[in-house]
Motif scaffolding. Structure first.
Motif, mmCIF file in Angstrom:
data_model
loop_
_atom_site.group_PDB
_atom_site.id
_atom_site.type_symbol
_atom_site.label_atom_id
_atom_site.label_comp_id
_atom_site.label_asym_id
_atom_site.label_seq_id
_atom_site.Cartn_x
_atom_site.Cartn_y
_atom_site.Cartn_z
ATOM 1 N N ILE A 102 1.993 2.046 -3.490
ATOM 2 C CA ILE A 102 0.880 2.324 -4.401
ATOM 3 C C ILE A 102 0.332 3.722 -4.154
ATOM 4 O O ILE A 102 0.090 4.499 -5.101
ATOM 5 N N ARG A 127 0.791 -1.227 0.000
ATOM 6 C CA ARG A 127 0.000 0.000 0.000
ATOM 7 C C ARG A 127 0.830 1.288 0.000
ATOM 8 O O ARG A 127 0.506 2.214 -0.751
ATOM 9 N N ALA A 168 -2.065 -2.566 -8.851
ATOM 10 C CA ALA A 168 -1.398 -1.361 -9.351
ATOM 11 C C ALA A 168 -1.262 -1.355 -10.866
ATOM 12 O O ALA A 168 -0.672 -0.422 -11.414
ATOM 13 N N LEU A 194 6.357 1.899 -8.554
ATOM 14 C CA LEU A 194 5.538 0.694 -8.733
ATOM 15 C C LEU A 194 6.379 -0.509 -9.139
ATOM 16 O O LEU A 194 6.081 -1.643 -8.745
#
Length: 385
Positions: free
Chosen positions: A219, A216, A252, A238
């Motif tokens: 992202i 998380r 993602a 990413l």
């Protein structure tokens, strides 16, 4: 006046007789009370085992009235009140225990814990928080901290939640690094909503440092970088997330494709998506590959052969519906009806399902809105589970 010793000789046996009678009366009274209290107590216990809570409460009240100093009966009565939802009566019982000056330290701590549970069950979070805070440095400390953590999460008090998890982590009550990262992400989202992007980025960097394998923080950081026009940085963030936590790449993929196209870095993005897909086929990654191939060529239907390849190994209704969407049929006039039916049938399969409570949602949640469990939603959709 001459003292008569005969009175002493007569008085001594009389005093002995009176004392003996008094002791017998006291013993009879004590035996009566001792018989009466256990009888009411066991009567209440019998009702409780037979799930007759009303009768059990009446019996325990009778026992408490017979011997108000018996703390165990007070605890039993208070627990019964709480189980029945009569929280005000449970509070009165436990507050009465705490007001007694002769209550031992062990029973006092136990009563404080019971009182905190009363407030918690009643939804009086402020009073529950105050009662739980008094259980620090007691045998109920670990339970109190868990309850406080639940209160802070419900009220979205992320700084206090982080402070509690730090204490629990230091006390070796578990590894709370991932949850601490979630709290920092929640604070960052609040800062973004307020327009404080610099502090938000700092919070997200802290979250990534606290839990390097949590998906998380990276992202959310990539979303912020893309929002600020830093598409190249978003792609790098990413790809680093994919290296650390490849199972989270489906979450993602859409953002990675968008950032890769904006930064002109479609080649490394495509390579990462294809490598992930060949290792672990995923609908979201498949969508990303198709989108990149379609954007990279002017040929109509470019990239759609990936759906057919997927169907060769995965019997996916979702992939079949997406392939059929732009396919020409023999009876093309019926295509809209067929497509509508397929989309409707495949819609439930594109949801995410909580592994803890089974709550399904169209979007992915880091914390289940049903059972409040963190990281209970897999990165894959229902059809892929």
């Amino acid at each position: 006046m001459e003292f008569d010793l005969s009175w002493i000789l007569l008085g001594l046996p009389l005093a002995f007789l009176l004392g003996w009678l008094a002791s017998r009366l006291d013993l009879r009274q004590l035996r009566f009370e001792n018989r009466r209290v256990p009888k009411a107590y066991f009567k209440g216990l019998n009702f409780l085992l037979n799930e007759q809570q009303d009768q059990a409460i009446d019996a325990f009240i009778e026992a408490v009235q017979s011997d108000p100093d018996t703390s165990e009966l007070h605890f039993a009565l208070g627990n019964l009140f709480r189980r029945r939802g009569e929280y005000d009566r449970a509070v009165r019982v436990h507050e009465h225990l705490l007001s007694r000056g002769d209550l031992g330290q062990v029973d006092r701590e136990r009563a404080q814990h019971a009182l905190a549970l009363d407030f918690l069950k009643a939804g009086l979070l402020d009073r529950a928080e105050e009662a739980l805070a008094r259980l620090e440095a007691t045998p109920f400390e670990a339970q109190a901290r868990l309850a406080l953590l639940a209160i802070y999460e419900r009220s979205r008090d992320w700084p206090n939640a982080a402070a509690i998890t730090q204490k629990m982590h230091a006390a070796q009550q578990g590894d709370f690094s991932t949850r601490q990262a979630h709290y920092l992400c929640e604070q960052a989202l609040a800062l973004i909503a307020q327009g404080d992007l610099i502090t938000a980025e700092t919070r997200l960097a802290q979250a990534a440092a606290v839990a390097p394998h949590a998906a998380r923080p990276r992202i959310e950081l990539a979303k912020l970088q893309q929002q600020q026009g830093q598409s190249g940085a978003a792609v790098a963030t990413l790809l680093a997330m994919n290296a650390a936590t490849p199972t989270a790449l489906p979450l993602a993929t859409a953002l990675l494709v968008q950032a890769g196209q904006a930064a002109g870095q479609t080649a490394p993005v495509m390579q990462a998506l294809q490598q992930h897909y060949h290792a672990s086929p995923s609908l979201d990654v498949l969508e990303g590959i198709v989108a990149l191939e379609a954007a990279g060529t002017a040929l109509p239907g470019a990239g759609r052969e990936w759906y057919v390849r997927h169907l060769e190994t995965e019997p996916s209704l979702v992939a079949a519906a997406k392939w059929l969407a732009t396919e020409k049929l023999e009876h093309e006039e019926f295509h809209p009806q067929v497509q509508r039916a397929l989309d409707r049938a495949s819609a439930p399969l594109t949801r995410y399902r909580c592994a803890a409570c089974g709550f399904e949602a169209r979007q992915h949640f880091w914390q289940c809105p049903g059972c409040q469990t963190w990281d209970s939603y897999p990165a894959r959709r229902v059809e892929e589970l």
